[in-house]
Design a protein around this motif. Structure first.
Motif, PDB file in Angstrom:
ATOM      1  N   VAL A 133       0.801  -1.191   0.173  1.00  0.00           N
ATOM      2  CA  VAL A 133       0.141  -0.090  -0.006  1.00  0.00           C
ATOM      3  C   VAL A 133       0.761   1.197   0.109  1.00  0.00           C
ATOM      4  CG1 VAL A 133      -1.908   1.176   1.066  1.00  0.00           C
ATOM      5  CG2 VAL A 133      -1.532  -1.511   1.438  1.00  0.00           C
ATOM      6  N   PHE A 134       0.603   2.348  -0.999  1.00  0.00           N
ATOM      7  CA  PHE A 134       1.029   3.409  -1.058  1.00  0.00           C
ATOM      8  C   PHE A 134       0.160   4.508  -0.814  1.00  0.00           C
ATOM      9  CE2 PHE A 134       3.506   0.374  -3.041  1.00  0.00           C
ATOM     10  CZ  PHE A 134       4.918   0.672  -2.735  1.00  0.00           C
ATOM     11  N   LYS A 135       0.299   5.688  -0.634  1.00  0.00           N
ATOM     12  CA  LYS A 135      -0.666   6.783  -0.605  1.00  0.00           C
ATOM     13  C   LYS A 135      -0.044   8.194  -1.016  1.00  0.00           C
ATOM     14  CE  LYS A 135      -0.745   8.627   4.188  1.00  0.00           C
ATOM     15  NZ  LYS A 135      -1.248  10.145   3.926  1.00  0.00           N
ATOM     16  N   THR A 136      -0.767   8.993  -1.476  1.00  0.00           N
ATOM     17  CA  THR A 136      -0.263  10.292  -2.155  1.00  0.00           C
ATOM     18  C   THR A 136      -0.775  11.590  -0.922  1.00  0.00           C
ATOM     19  OG1 THR A 136      -2.374  10.654  -3.378  1.00  0.00           O
ATOM     20  CG2 THR A 136      -0.458   9.779  -4.572  1.00  0.00           C
ATOM     21  N   PRO A 137      -1.850  11.562  -0.255  1.00  0.00           N
ATOM     22  CA  PRO A 137      -1.968  12.929   0.545  1.00  0.00           C
ATOM     23  C   PRO A 137      -1.028  12.896   1.593  1.00  0.00           C
ATOM     24  CG  PRO A 137      -4.042  11.726   0.106  1.00  0.00           C
ATOM     25  CD  PRO A 137      -2.940  10.696  -0.475  1.00  0.00           C
ATOM     26  N   GLN A 138      -0.904  14.276   2.070  1.00  0.00           N
ATOM     27  CA  GLN A 138       0.019  14.335   3.160  1.00  0.00           C
ATOM     28  C   GLN A 138      -0.445  13.656   4.545  1.00  0.00           C
ATOM     29  OE1 GLN A 138      -1.328  16.407   1.350  1.00  0.00           O
ATOM     30  NE2 GLN A 138       0.090  18.191   0.470  1.00  0.00           N
ATOM     31  N   ASN A 139       0.374  13.115   5.394  1.00  0.00           N
ATOM     32  CA  ASN A 139      -0.215  12.553   6.741  1.00  0.00           C
ATOM     33  C   ASN A 139      -0.632  13.577   7.492  1.00  0.00           C
ATOM     34  OD1 ASN A 139       0.719   9.733   6.258  1.00  0.00           O
ATOM     35  ND2 ASN A 139       2.779   9.839   7.130  1.00  0.00           N
ATOM     36  N   ASP A 140      -1.663  12.982   8.439  1.00  0.00           N
ATOM     37  CA  ASP A 140      -2.127  13.960   9.332  1.00  0.00           C
ATOM     38  C   ASP A 140      -1.069  14.304  10.321  1.00  0.00           C
ATOM     39  OD1 ASP A 140      -2.037  11.477  10.192  1.00  0.00           O
ATOM     40  OD2 ASP A 140      -4.336  11.073  10.370  1.00  0.00           O
ATOM     41  N   SER A 141      -0.218  13.444  10.464  1.00  0.00           N
ATOM     42  CA  SER A 141       0.948  13.797  11.446  1.00  0.00           C
ATOM     43  C   SER A 141       1.549  15.171  11.159  1.00  0.00           C
ATOM     44  CB  SER A 141       1.875  13.003  11.677  1.00  0.00           C
ATOM     45  OG  SER A 141       2.151  12.343  10.453  1.00  0.00           O
ATOM     46  N   ALA A 142       1.926  15.196   9.844  1.00  0.00           N
ATOM     47  CA  ALA A 142       2.727  16.481   9.205  1.00  0.00           C
ATOM     48  C   ALA A 142       1.819  17.506   9.124  1.00  0.00           C
ATOM     49  CB  ALA A 142       3.232  16.107   7.803  1.00  0.00           C
ATOM     50  N   MET A 143       0.738  17.544   8.910  1.00  0.00           N
ATOM     51  CA  MET A 143      -0.204  18.569   8.917  1.00  0.00           C
ATOM     52  C   MET A 143      -0.647  19.075  10.269  1.00  0.00           C
ATOM     53  SD  MET A 143      -0.162  19.225   5.727  1.00  0.00           S
ATOM     54  CE  MET A 143      -1.003  19.298   4.084  1.00  0.00           C
ATOM     55  N   SER A 144      -0.802  18.283  11.337  1.00  0.00           N
ATOM     56  CA  SER A 144      -0.869  18.618  12.405  1.00  0.00           C
ATOM     57  C   SER A 144       0.393  19.556  13.064  1.00  0.00           C
ATOM     58  CB  SER A 144      -1.034  17.161  13.471  1.00  0.00           C
ATOM     59  OG  SER A 144      -2.307  16.586  13.390  1.00  0.00           O
ATOM     60  N   GLN A 145       1.478  19.121  12.878  1.00  0.00           N
ATOM     61  CA  GLN A 145       2.790  19.789  13.055  1.00  0.00           C
ATOM     62  C   GLN A 145       2.417  21.365  12.519  1.00  0.00           C
ATOM     63  OE1 GLN A 145       5.941  17.353  12.154  1.00  0.00           O
ATOM     64  NE2 GLN A 145       5.052  15.783  13.030  1.00  0.00           N
ATOM     65  N   ALA A 146       2.209  21.346  11.410  1.00  0.00           N
ATOM     66  CA  ALA A 146       1.974  22.868  10.666  1.00  0.00           C
ATOM     67  C   ALA A 146       0.840  23.765  11.363  1.00  0.00           C
ATOM     68  CB  ALA A 146       1.633  22.372   9.118  1.00  0.00           C
ATOM     69  N   ILE A 147      -0.318  23.170  11.847  1.00  0.00           N
ATOM     70  CA  ILE A 147      -1.157  23.636  12.522  1.00  0.00           C
ATOM     71  C   ILE A 147      -0.848  23.999  14.183  1.00  0.00           C
ATOM     72  CG2 ILE A 147      -3.521  23.662  13.790  1.00  0.00           C
ATOM     73  CD1 ILE A 147      -4.491  21.726  11.294  1.00  0.00           C
ATOM     74  N   ALA A 148      -0.154  23.132  14.589  1.00  0.00           N
ATOM     75  CA  ALA A 148       0.329  23.458  16.028  1.00  0.00           C
ATOM     76  C   ALA A 148       1.389  24.696  15.802  1.00  0.00           C
ATOM     77  CB  ALA A 148       0.946  22.233  16.566  1.00  0.00           C
ATOM     78  N   GLU A 149       2.474  24.689  14.920  1.00  0.00           N
ATOM     79  CA  GLU A 149       3.332  25.494  14.789  1.00  0.00           C
ATOM     80  C   GLU A 149       2.923  26.874  14.401  1.00  0.00           C
ATOM     81  OE1 GLU A 149       5.747  24.104  11.614  1.00  0.00           O
ATOM     82  OE2 GLU A 149       6.751  22.620  12.770  1.00  0.00           O
ATOM     83  N   HIS A 150       1.633  27.027  13.717  1.00  0.00           N
ATOM     84  CA  HIS A 150       0.962  28.174  13.373  1.00  0.00           C
ATOM     85  C   HIS A 150       0.369  28.826  14.708  1.00  0.00           C
ATOM     86  CE1 HIS A 150      -1.898  30.968  11.692  1.00  0.00           C
ATOM     87  NE2 HIS A 150      -1.036  31.396  10.607  1.00  0.00           N
ATOM     88  N   MET A 151      -0.559  27.840  15.567  1.00  0.00           N
ATOM     89  CA  MET A 151      -1.190  28.285  16.475  1.00  0.00           C
ATOM     90  C   MET A 151      -0.199  29.069  17.546  1.00  0.00           C
ATOM     91  SD  MET A 151      -4.036  25.203  17.490  1.00  0.00           S
ATOM     92  CE  MET A 151      -5.605  25.017  16.372  1.00  0.00           C
TER      93      MET A 151
END
Length: 387
Positions: A133-151
């Motif tokens: 199995v492979f996937k193309t959308p960014q992981n929720d972990s990487a995007m969570s980090q981006a949100i926390a950094e912005h907050m």
């Protein structure tokens, strides 16, 4: 009956070899074209029309089925595609619950699968099942980090969480909780709702009671508007954050004024024209934007269609190497294709640069995310966003 002459036998063998060499590559696609995730699945389906029909001299057939945003149907579609149609690769599904349920089918049939869903659990932790199995959308972990950094940069000290009551919402809660803790941001509420719910009044009441400085909605598509609209109507004036699960025009259309000012992490393709000239994904992202808008019109771009585009790019990048080792329609070809996908290195896509390894079947890094804000009904790249 006469035996064929040596010359005739050689000719027959050559014709058979030619027929085998010209076997089509069959791609089985199951997407959520109807149901709650339709605003995600429709642009994915529409992107299939942009994918190449011939690669390395081999014809590519795309067999597209609708799973109606339903997990059981997604699994049934996957079994039909590998069992009846003997596809060489599975593409889909749209949502995390559907894709997670399809892993077993891919593993049992030893068919490579390219998921278009976000949950990191689709490809992590790597094991015997997920190696297909492979996937193309960014992981929720990487995007969570981006949100926390912005907050943290905005001075947010506490946040309420409300997300889908399924694998998508749970995955986001776990990942964001970790990211928030690292930034000393307290999660003061954890609420859930179903994708098909028509009301979140009770959840909104509980969120308002704890007076959070910000609210993170971990949902996807147009159902993600509901919590934000409800909280706005009840007077909430704090910051709103959404996930990359809302990165399409339908979210803006349905949300209207209720989603103005919302922050979210997204793939660079969403704001491709706004990216700095030196951004490593600008050129490849604009390639997709140009093709999409040329067929479907300006202002219709969806990050979800771009996930399907990237899956198609991964496939066409891996196919030549697989075709040198085996013929389509065989177990040997499926295994060769899996190996070739795992060897993809720095492939430029619409969302980022993909480098797969035996332990990483996503292959994206920080170059695959930017922070955007909803301004006047459109997406605006935030200053300092990007790699």
């Amino acid at each position: 009956m006469k035996k064929p002459t040596p010359k005739l036998a050689v000719l027959v063998a050559a014709l058979l070899a030619t027929a085998l060499a010209q076997a089509d590559v069959n791609v089985g696609v199951t997407l959520s074209v109807t149901g709650p995730a339709a605003s995600l699945g429709i642009p994915e389906r529409n992107t299939i029309a942009l994918l190449p029909s011939v690669v390395a001299g081999q014809k590519i057939n795309y067999l597209v089925l609708d799973d109606a945003s339903d997990t059981t149907t997604a699994v049934a579609n996957a079994r039909k595609l590998v069992g009846e149609h003997k596809v060489d690769v599975l593409l889909g599904s749209t949502t995390s619950p559907n894709s997670l349920a399809m892993i077993e089918v891919a593993a049992e049939s030893q068919t490579p699968m390219l998921s278009l869903a976000a949950s990191a659990r689709i490809v992590e932790p790597m094991d015997a099942r997920r190696r297909w199995v492979f996937k193309t959308p960014q992981n929720d972990s990487a995007m969570s980090q981006a949100i926390a950094e912005h907050m943290a940069a905005q001075g947010v000290r506490n946040v309420a969480f409300i997300g889908f009551a399924d694998a998508y919402g749970e995955g986001w809660f776990q990942e964001f909780s970790r990211a928030a803790a690292l930034r000393k941001i307290k999660v003061v509420a954890n609420e859930r709702y179903a994708r098909t719910d028509a009301s979140v009044a009770i959840q909104a009441f509980r969120i308002l009671a704890v007076k959070p400085e910000a609210v993170l909605v971990a949902a996807a598509g147009t159902p993600a508007v509901l919590p934000q609209k409800t909280l706005r109507e009840r007077g909430y004036t704090g910051r709103f954050y959404q996930t990359h699960g809302v990165a399409n025009a339908d979210f803006l259309r349905v949300g209207g004024k209720d989603v103005e000012g919302t922050y979210l992490p997204a793939g660079p393709v969403l704001v491709a024209e706004q990216l700095p000239a030196a951004h490593p994904v600008k050129k490849s992202a604009l390639t997709y934007v140009t093709l999409w808008e040329g067929l479907y019109g300006k202002g219709t771009l969806s990050a979800f269609g771009a996930h399907a585009w990237d899956a198609g790019l991964l496939l066409t990048t891996a196919l030549p190497a697989a075709l040198k080792k085996a013929q389509p329609g065989s177990a040997e070809f499926r295994a060769a294709l899996r190996d070739a996908l795992e060897a993809v290195h720095e492939m430029p896509g619409a969302h980022g640069l993909f480098t797969m390894t035996p332990t990483d079947h996503l292959g994206l890094d920080q170059r695959a995310r930017v922070m955007v804000r909803v301004e006047n009904g459109t997406w605006r790249l935030q200053a300092g966003a990007g790699p």
